[in-house]
Design an enzyme around this catalytic site. Structure first.
Site, PDB file in Angstrom:
ATOM      1  N   ARG A   1       0.818  -1.200   0.000  1.00  0.00           N
ATOM      2  CA  ARG A   1       0.000   0.000   0.000  1.00  0.00           C
ATOM      3  C   ARG A   1       0.858   1.259   0.000  1.00  0.00           C
ATOM      4  NH1 ARG A   1      -5.002  -0.218   4.035  1.00  0.00           N
ATOM      5  NH2 ARG A   1      -5.399   1.616   2.776  1.00  0.00           N
TER       6      ARG A   1
ATOM      7  N   ASP B   1      -2.621   3.552 -15.049  1.00  0.00           N
ATOM      8  CA  ASP B   1      -2.771   2.355 -14.213  1.00  0.00           C
ATOM      9  C   ASP B   1      -3.909   1.487 -14.713  1.00  0.00           C
ATOM     10  OD1 ASP B   1      -1.002   3.901 -12.858  1.00  0.00           O
ATOM     11  OD2 ASP B   1      -2.123   3.997 -10.986  1.00  0.00           O
TER      12      ASP B   1
END
Length: 481
Positions: free
Chosen positions: A246, A300
Site C-alpha cells: 500500500r 494504471d
C-alpha cells in the site's frame, strides 16, 4: 400467453420454452410519475399469472393496471400466420404496429395461457439450489510505470507493465442477498486495544478496500442502466484479497476495482462489446476519481485492463475526439531484468502530485514543456523496446527521473524516494519512480552489481525484488495446458 415480472431468469425462460410451446411477454411495474399512455399495458390474473388483457398506450382512467410490457416477446411459429389477418383488418397505417397486433392477438384471438409456468420456474429454482454456482475469482496485477509517468494525467505518453509479483484478487459467489465482506487486515473493525488502533491506523490509514468494492458495484449498475443493459436480479457476495504494497504507487486501489469489474462482467455475462477495453479503463478511473475522490492518472487502469507491456498516448486531441487514447501492446519477449524496491514505511503516494496539476492548468511554461518532454522520452523508449536497445532504455529511465525532479522539486519527492534513487545509482543502475512515490524501479545490466544492490537496499530497510513481468499471452497458454 405467459408473462413474468422483473425477477425473471432468462435462462430459466429458455429452458422452459424448450420443454413447452407458448407465448411469452415480459412486464414491469411503472415508476411513480410514469404515464400509462406511453407504454403497452397488461392486465394480469394474480392466480394464473396469465395476461388477461393488453392495452396499447391507453389513456388515463381506462385501466387501473400499472404493469407495462417491455419490447420482449417470444412467439410460436404458427402464431405469426395471424399477422396477415391482422394487417388486412387495419385500414389505417398508424394502427399497423406490433403493439396493436399484440393487443388484437390477446384480446380477440385469446390464446390459452401456460398455467404451469410457476411449476416449471420452481422446478429450475430447486435445481439451482441443488447445484450452486461456482465462485468467480478474478485477478488484476500491480503495475510499474517504466517511462513517461506522471504525464498520463497531463495529455502525455507512458509505457507501463503489469507484474506478477503482486496482485489483487476478488471472488464473487451468488447469494440470497448482496454482501460485501470486509478484509480482516485492510478493513478492521475490531482492535486489541486503543494502541493497536493507533498503530494500524497510522500505517494503513482509514480507508481499506471495502469502499472500492461498493463504489465499483454502484458505478457498474449506473453504467448498465445508462446503456440499457438489463441485469438479472441475482445477488452475490464479494470479497477481496491483495498483496500489493500500500501507498507505494503500484496501483493497488485500481487493481481491486479492476478485479471487481472483471467478476461483475462474468457474473452478468457482460461482453467486450458491452464494455470495450478503452471504456473499461475510463470506467475504473471514474470509480476512483468521481466516486471516491482518489488522485489518479489513467495509465494504471489502461495497463491493468490490457495487461502486459503497453504504450499509451493520452494526447488531448484523441481524448477529446473519442474519450480515450491510443493503447498499443508491446512485445514482451527477451525483456531485460527490471528490479523494484519500496519503502517499508511509505507515506501516502497521492501527496506526491503536489500543485503541479494546477500549474499545468494555468499554462505554466516549465510544466507544459516538461509534459511534452515526457512524451518524447516515451516515444524514444518505445523505439528502444522494439530494437531491444537496453542501454538506451536505461539512459532514458534516468532522464525521466531527472525531468520529474526538476518539475516536482526534491522537497515534493521526499527524502525516502531520493535516498532510494541515490542508493541505486551507487551501483550503476538506471532508476526512476514507477508510480506516484514510495517505490523505485530500475534496470541494472550487471548481474553482480544487481545482487550487491539488493543487499544494500535490504540493509537500508527497504523491500527489494526482481520483477516478474505478467504477460497475458503466457498466462493464456498456461491455462490451456
Amino acid at each position: 400467453m405467459l408473462c413474468s415480472d422483473q425477477n425473471f431468469d432468462i435462462a430459466q425462460v429458455i429452458r422452459f420454452f424448450r420443454s413447452k410451446s407458448g407465448e411469452l411477454a415480459i412486464y414491469y411495474e411503472l415508476e411513480e410519475g410514469e404515464k400509462c399512455c406511453s407504454r403497452g399495458i397488461v392486465e394480469v390474473c394474480p392466480e394464473s399469472h396469465r395476461i388477461t388483457r393488453f392495452l396499447e398506450k391507453p389513456q388515463e382512467g381506462v385501466t387501473a393496471s400499472r404493469l407495462a410490457s417491455v419490447v420482449f416477446y417470444c412467439l410460436r411459429k404458427d402464431t405469426l400466420s395471424h399477422l396477415s389477418d391482422f394487417l388486412l383488418q387495419q385500414p389505417n397505417v398508424e394502427d399497423k404496429t406490433f403493439g396493436r397486433f399484440w393487443e388484437w392477438l390477446i384480446n380477440e384471438i385469446k390464446f390459452p395461457g401456460l398455467s404451469d409456468y410457476t411449476k416449471w420456474l420452481a422446478h429450475y429454482s430447486a435445481k439451482q439450489q441443488e447445484s450452486p454456482a461456482r465462485p468467480i475469482t478474478c485477478r488484476s496485477y500491480a503495475r510499474v510505470g517504466l517511462m513517461g509517468n506522471p504525464s498520463d494525467g497531463f495529455n502525455g505518453k507512458t509505457i507501463a507493465m503489469t507484474i506478477s509479483n503482486f496482485w489483487a484478487e476478488v471472488t464473487l459467489v451468488e447469494s440470497q442477498t448482496l454482501v460485501l465482506l470486509p478484509h480482516p487486515l485492510n478493513d478492521p473493525t475490531e482492535f486489541g486495544s486503543l494502541q493497536d488502533l493507533f498503530r494500524i491506523s497510522r500505517k494503513e490509514g482509514y480507508l481499506g478496500g471495502l469502499r472500492l468494492l461498493q463504489a465499483t458495484c454502484k458505478k457498474f449498475y449506473q453504467f448498465c442502466s445508462k446503456q440499457g443493459i438489463a441485469l438479472t436480479k441475482q445477488n452475490f457476495t464479494l470479497k477481496y484479497d491483495t498483496n500489493i504494497p500500500r501507498q507505494v504507487g503500484l496501483a493497488g486501489s485500481s487493481a481491486i476495482v479492476s478485479a471487481t469489474l472483471k467478476c461483475l462482467m462474468k457474473f452478468y455475462n457482460i461482453t467486450e462489446d458491452d464494455l470495450p477495453k478503452p471504456v473499461r479503463a475510463n470506467f475504473i478511473l471514474n470509480v476512483e476519481t468521481d466516486e471516491l475522490f482518489i488522485t489518479a492518472g489513467l495509465q494504471d487502469r489502461v495497463v491493468q485492463v490490457y495487461e502486459g507491456l503497453v504504450y499509451m498516448d493520452f494526447s488531448k486531441q484523441l481524448m477529446e475526439e473519442r474519450g480515450y487514447g491510443e493503447y498499443i501492446p508491446l512485445d514482451m519477449s527477451s525483456l531485460p531484468v527490471f528490479w523494484l524496491a519500496y519503502l517499508g514505511d511509505p507515506s501516502d503516494s497521492g501527496r506526491i502530485h503536489s500543485n503541479v496539476r494546477q500549474r499545468w492548468l494555468n499554462g505554466e511554461s516549465d510544466v507544459v514543456e516538461a509534459m511534452k518532454r515526457f512524451a518524447e522520452l516515451t516515444d524514444q523508449a518505445r523505439a528502444a523496446f522494439q530494437s531491444k536497445d537496453w542501454p538506451r532504455l536505461a539512459q532514458l529511465m534516468d532522464e525521466n527521473f531527472e525531468l520529474r525532479r526538476s518539475v516536482y522539486t526534491e522537497d515534493c519527492l521526499g527524502p525516502g524516494n531520493l535516498r532510494m534513487v541515490q542508493l541505486a545509482r551507487q551501483f550503476g543502475s538506471a532508476v526512476k519512480l514507477p508510480g506516484s512515490g514510495g517505490a523505485v524501479v530500475g534496470l541494472c545490466m550487471d548481474s553482480q552489481q544487481l545482487m550487491e544492490m539488493k543487499r544494500a537496499f535490504q540493509e537500508a530497510g527497504c523491500v527489494f525484488c526482481i520483477i516478474v513481468p505478467y504477460c497475458p499471452a503466457d498466462s493464456a497458454v498456461q491455462r490451456s495446458k
